[in-house]
Design a protein around this motif. Structure first.
Motif, PDB file in Angstrom:
ATOM      1  N   SER A   1     -85.352  -4.782  26.875  1.00 48.03           N
ATOM      2  CA  SER A   1     -86.234  -5.587  26.034  1.00 48.03           C
ATOM      3  C   SER A   1     -87.408  -4.757  25.504  1.00 48.03           C
ATOM      4  CB  SER A   1     -86.750  -6.785  26.829  1.00 48.03           C
ATOM      5  OG  SER A   1     -87.706  -7.493  26.099  1.00 48.03           O
ATOM      6  N   ASP A   2     -88.067  -4.002  26.397  1.00 51.02           N
ATOM      7  CA  ASP A   2     -89.187  -3.163  25.972  1.00 51.02           C
ATOM      8  C   ASP A   2     -88.726  -2.093  24.992  1.00 51.02           C
ATOM      9  OD1 ASP A   2     -91.029  -4.557  27.490  1.00 51.02           O
ATOM     10  OD2 ASP A   2     -90.894  -3.188  29.202  1.00 51.02           O
ATOM     11  N   SER A   3     -87.583  -1.484  25.276  1.00 44.61           N
ATOM     12  CA  SER A   3     -87.030  -0.463  24.382  1.00 44.61           C
ATOM     13  C   SER A   3     -86.751  -1.057  22.997  1.00 44.61           C
ATOM     14  CB  SER A   3     -85.745   0.103  24.984  1.00 44.61           C
ATOM     15  OG  SER A   3     -85.154   1.046  24.135  1.00 44.61           O
ATOM     16  N   SER A   4     -86.157  -2.240  22.965  1.00 45.66           N
ATOM     17  CA  SER A   4     -85.855  -2.896  21.685  1.00 45.66           C
ATOM     18  C   SER A   4     -87.121  -3.211  20.902  1.00 45.66           C
ATOM     19  CB  SER A   4     -85.060  -4.180  21.923  1.00 45.66           C
ATOM     20  OG  SER A   4     -83.779  -3.865  22.435  1.00 45.66           O
ATOM     21  N   ASN A   5     -88.176  -3.596  21.607  1.00 47.09           N
ATOM     22  CA  ASN A   5     -89.443  -3.878  20.928  1.00 47.09           C
ATOM     23  C   ASN A   5     -90.057  -2.625  20.316  1.00 47.09           C
ATOM     24  OD1 ASN A   5     -89.399  -6.607  21.479  1.00 47.09           O
ATOM     25  ND2 ASN A   5     -90.582  -6.400  23.361  1.00 47.09           N
ATOM     26  N   LEU A   6     -89.860  -1.471  20.952  1.00 47.88           N
ATOM     27  CA  LEU A   6     -90.494  -0.237  20.492  1.00 47.88           C
ATOM     28  C   LEU A   6     -89.671   0.546  19.473  1.00 47.88           C
ATOM     29  CD1 LEU A   6     -91.972   0.977  23.876  1.00 47.88           C
ATOM     30  CD2 LEU A   6     -93.234   0.068  21.922  1.00 47.88           C
TER      31      LEU A   6
ATOM     32  N   ASP B   1     -86.294  -0.776  18.271  1.00 48.54           N
ATOM     33  CA  ASP B   1     -85.191  -1.609  17.776  1.00 48.54           C
ATOM     34  C   ASP B   1     -83.839  -1.220  18.367  1.00 48.54           C
ATOM     35  OD1 ASP B   1     -86.963  -3.069  16.163  1.00 48.54           O
ATOM     36  OD2 ASP B   1     -86.774  -1.621  14.526  1.00 48.54           O
ATOM     37  N   SER B   2     -83.842  -0.735  19.595  1.00 49.69           N
ATOM     38  CA  SER B   2     -82.608  -0.368  20.294  1.00 49.69           C
ATOM     39  C   SER B   2     -82.875  -0.427  21.805  1.00 49.69           C
ATOM     40  CB  SER B   2     -82.179   1.049  19.910  1.00 49.69           C
ATOM     41  OG  SER B   2     -81.149   1.490  20.768  1.00 49.69           O
ATOM     42  N   PRO B   3     -81.895  -0.913  22.575  1.00 48.95           N
ATOM     43  CA  PRO B   3     -82.072  -0.983  24.028  1.00 48.95           C
ATOM     44  C   PRO B   3     -81.744   0.330  24.752  1.00 48.95           C
ATOM     45  CG  PRO B   3     -79.975  -1.946  23.438  1.00 48.95           C
ATOM     46  CD  PRO B   3     -80.666  -1.570  22.138  1.00 48.95           C
ATOM     47  N   LEU B   4     -81.510   1.423  24.023  1.00 43.03           N
ATOM     48  CA  LEU B   4     -81.021   2.670  24.616  1.00 43.03           C
ATOM     49  C   LEU B   4     -81.891   3.251  25.730  1.00 43.03           C
ATOM     50  CD1 LEU B   4     -79.571   4.582  21.547  1.00 43.03           C
ATOM     51  CD2 LEU B   4     -78.329   3.520  23.438  1.00 43.03           C
ATOM     52  N   ALA B   5     -83.192   3.042  25.696  1.00 43.84           N
ATOM     53  CA  ALA B   5     -84.058   3.612  26.740  1.00 43.84           C
ATOM     54  C   ALA B   5     -83.758   2.990  28.105  1.00 43.84           C
ATOM     55  CB  ALA B   5     -85.526   3.443  26.383  1.00 43.84           C
ATOM     56  N   ASN B   6     -83.076   1.855  28.123  1.00 38.67           N
ATOM     57  CA  ASN B   6     -82.690   1.215  29.376  1.00 38.67           C
ATOM     58  C   ASN B   6     -81.611   2.015  30.101  1.00 38.67           C
ATOM     59  OD1 ASN B   6     -82.617  -0.950  31.317  1.00 38.67           O
ATOM     60  ND2 ASN B   6     -80.691  -1.566  30.389  1.00 38.67           N
TER      61      ASN B   6
END
Length: 94
Positions: A38-43, A45-50
């Protein structure tokens, strides 16, 4: 104007408290370490940092729309820096 800003935040919540989404877009390049999808997507626009493992990060370019995974490195030990300093210092004396 040739002006650059480097900002660092220890949590995604700190970014969200300080910048709205439009202001965040002014920061073209971003580096993310492991965080929730969620945090990655907010920063970016992708969940990849998860999905990042330890000692991995993402470099994101807003302008180019690219995400690159990389391995950041820590600062070298003080002892190593001293040896390098001495080595290069002796070269300049010749």
């Amino acid at each position: 104007m040739g002006m650059h800003v480097l900002a660092w935040c220890d949590t995604p919540a700190a970014v969200e408290r300080t910048l709205d989404r439009a202001s965040l877009r002014e920061f073209d390049n971003r580096v993310l370490f492991q965080m929730s999808a969620s945090d990655s997507s907010n920063l970016i626009d992708s969940p990849l940092a998860n999905k990042l493992g330890q000692n991995r990060a993402l470099a994101y370019s807003e302008e180019h729309g690219t995400i690159e995974k990389f391995r950041p490195y820590a600062l070298p030990e003080g002892e190593w820096l001293q040896r390098v300093r001495e080595r290069f210092g002796s070269r300049s004396e010749k």
